[in-house]
Write an enzyme that holds these catalytic residues in place. Structure first.
Site, PDB file in Angstrom:
ATOM      1  N   ILE A 158     -42.573  60.894  -6.356  1.00  0.00           N
ATOM      2  CA  ILE A 158     -42.007  61.005  -4.976  1.00  0.00           C
ATOM      3  C   ILE A 158     -41.251  62.318  -4.692  1.00  0.00           C
ATOM      4  O   ILE A 158     -41.393  62.974  -3.775  1.00  0.00           O
ATOM      5  CB  ILE A 158     -41.264  59.671  -4.761  1.00  0.00           C
ATOM      6  CG1 ILE A 158     -42.619  58.529  -4.702  1.00  0.00           C
ATOM      7  CG2 ILE A 158     -40.801  59.483  -3.391  1.00  0.00           C
ATOM      8  CD1 ILE A 158     -41.740  57.127  -4.743  1.00  0.00           C
ATOM      9  N   ARG A 239     -33.670  52.649  -4.880  1.00  0.00           N
ATOM     10  CA  ARG A 239     -33.088  51.665  -4.892  1.00  0.00           C
ATOM     11  C   ARG A 239     -31.563  51.457  -4.567  1.00  0.00           C
ATOM     12  O   ARG A 239     -30.970  52.336  -4.663  1.00  0.00           O
ATOM     13  CB  ARG A 239     -33.222  51.108  -6.500  1.00  0.00           C
ATOM     14  CG  ARG A 239     -34.442  50.812  -7.048  1.00  0.00           C
ATOM     15  CD  ARG A 239     -35.019  49.634  -6.381  1.00  0.00           C
ATOM     16  NE  ARG A 239     -36.541  49.015  -6.940  1.00  0.00           N
ATOM     17  CZ  ARG A 239     -37.474  49.628  -6.324  1.00  0.00           C
ATOM     18  NH1 ARG A 239     -37.382  50.404  -5.382  1.00  0.00           N
ATOM     19  NH2 ARG A 239     -38.796  49.133  -6.971  1.00  0.00           N
ATOM     20  N   GLU A 268     -32.525  41.226  -0.044  1.00  0.00           N
ATOM     21  CA  GLU A 268     -33.235  41.654   1.176  1.00  0.00           C
ATOM     22  C   GLU A 268     -34.067  40.234   1.013  1.00  0.00           C
ATOM     23  O   GLU A 268     -34.226  39.552   0.025  1.00  0.00           O
ATOM     24  CB  GLU A 268     -34.736  42.546   0.663  1.00  0.00           C
ATOM     25  CG  GLU A 268     -33.779  43.827   0.417  1.00  0.00           C
ATOM     26  CD  GLU A 268     -34.944  44.878   0.145  1.00  0.00           C
ATOM     27  OE1 GLU A 268     -36.205  44.768  -0.215  1.00  0.00           O
ATOM     28  OE2 GLU A 268     -34.716  46.031  -0.185  1.00  0.00           O
ATOM     29  N   HIS A 287     -36.971  48.081   4.342  1.00  0.00           N
ATOM     30  CA  HIS A 287     -37.884  48.266   3.189  1.00  0.00           C
ATOM     31  C   HIS A 287     -39.180  48.593   3.240  1.00  0.00           C
ATOM     32  O   HIS A 287     -40.011  47.655   3.026  1.00  0.00           O
ATOM     33  CB  HIS A 287     -37.421  47.216   2.071  1.00  0.00           C
ATOM     34  CG  HIS A 287     -37.901  47.935   0.587  1.00  0.00           C
ATOM     35  ND1 HIS A 287     -37.127  47.227  -0.478  1.00  0.00           N
ATOM     36  CD2 HIS A 287     -38.538  48.730   0.197  1.00  0.00           C
ATOM     37  CE1 HIS A 287     -37.644  47.814  -1.445  1.00  0.00           C
ATOM     38  NE2 HIS A 287     -38.388  48.839  -1.118  1.00  0.00           N
TER      39      HIS A 287
END
Length: 320
Positions: A158, A239, A268, A287
């Site tokens: 990423i 994270r 979450e 998220h």
């Protein structure tokens, strides 16, 4: 012969049923789709105690040893993605539970990272809110990307994609991680920062792309945030625990940095009264990094394949 029971957890958007051909599992498997997140272990046990198969979405629902011990019928646990830190793989093995994964694309979180960077830089949310509510016209001053420095903490799949987009905007891209070399940084489209501290001090935008581990937990705390420029922005789509929560809240309230963007939280869904919901200078999303149609089609389509392979006696994409 009795049907096997399969539960698909945390289908928040009620889309799992339509994004894969679950009828391929009939008539031997009865599949139930659960749209409400179950936070209490007793509620999870009640919902899953007769299920032989469970499909989990990322790390929304943890499967620690204690929960696995209370699900004696469970034989196959599938997670979207090929890594899930919230599943106790050793405990699963002890209880005879096979854990399988699916492929996951790195493009969606890359794209969302840039949505946050651009949203912060050009004050998209406050300007849109003002426009829709009759507020002031042009009341903020945007930050430039061209010619500015993008600092990446982590330069994996990423991070490297984020780096290429930064270069396309005309940014100077730097990166740091503990074992990153100049050669590997160059391959990923960045220059190697001399240290984490130098990267934080010199960057106009800092974006986190590290795997959570004991070494990276709390990597960005008060000391690190105070090293950043008061005109700089911090973005975290990796994270939540990599950035110290209380230090971030102080930084936002006291103006140590210009702002932050985050898509990840330690709890979450985020509780309704959580201070992050009302923190100033924060652009936060629930998220959404991996939440795209193509990614979900891969998750649920391969979950069906995982079930078929397991029932045929030849499990695929097994996590160990």
């Amino acid at each position: 012969m009795a049907k096997l029971r399969c539960a698909v957890l945390d289908d928040y958007q009620d889309v799992a049923r339509s994004l894969a051909d679950w009828t391929r599992l009939a008539p031997g498997v009865e599949t139930e789709f659960l749209h409400t997140h179950l936070t209490e272990e007793d509620d999870l046990v009640e919902a899953l105690r007769h299920c032989q198969i469970v499909v989990a979405m990322r790390e929304r629902t943890p499967f620690p040893a204690g929960l696995l011990a209370r699900l004696p019928d469970l034989r196959l646990l599938i997670t979207s993605g090929m890594r899930n830190a919230s599943i106790d793989l050793d405990a699963a093995a002890r209880h005879g539970v096979t854990v399988c994964g699916t492929a996951s694309s790195s493009e969606p979180p890359t794209e969302l990272t840039w949505a946050l960077i651009l949203g912060l830089a050009r004050q998209v949310v406050p300007e849109n809110t003002a426009l829709r509510t009759g507020g002031p016209w042009q009341h903020t001053l945007g930050a430039d990307l061209h010619g500015r420095r993008l600092g990446l903490l982590g330069l994996g799949k990423i991070g490297s994609k984020v780096a290429r987009v930064g270069a396309a905007f005309g940014m100077e891209v730097a990166a740091w991680s503990r074992h990153l070399t100049p050669e590997r940084a160059a391959e990923g489209g960045a220059v190697l920062a001399a240290s984490k501290e130098e990267l934080l001090e010199s960057s106009d935008f800092v974006s986190v792309h590290l795997v959570l581990s004991e070494r990276t937990r709390g990597l960005i705390g008060e000391r690190e945030l105070r090293r950043m420029r008061d005109s700089a922005y911090l973005v975290n789509t990796s994270r939540a625990a990599i950035v110290d929560r209380e230090a971030l809240l102080r930084a936002l309230h006291e103006g140590w940095i210009a702002g932050a963007g985050t898509d990840v939280f330690e709890t979450e869904p985020l509780p309704a009264d959580d201070p992050l919901r009302t923190a100033p200078r924060l652009l936060a999303l629930p998220h959404l990094g991996y939440v795209t149609r193509r990614n979900y089609e891969g998750y649920f389509g391969q979950a069906v394949e995982d079930i078929e392979a397991f029932l045929a006696g030849s499990p695929v994409r097994v996590l160990a």
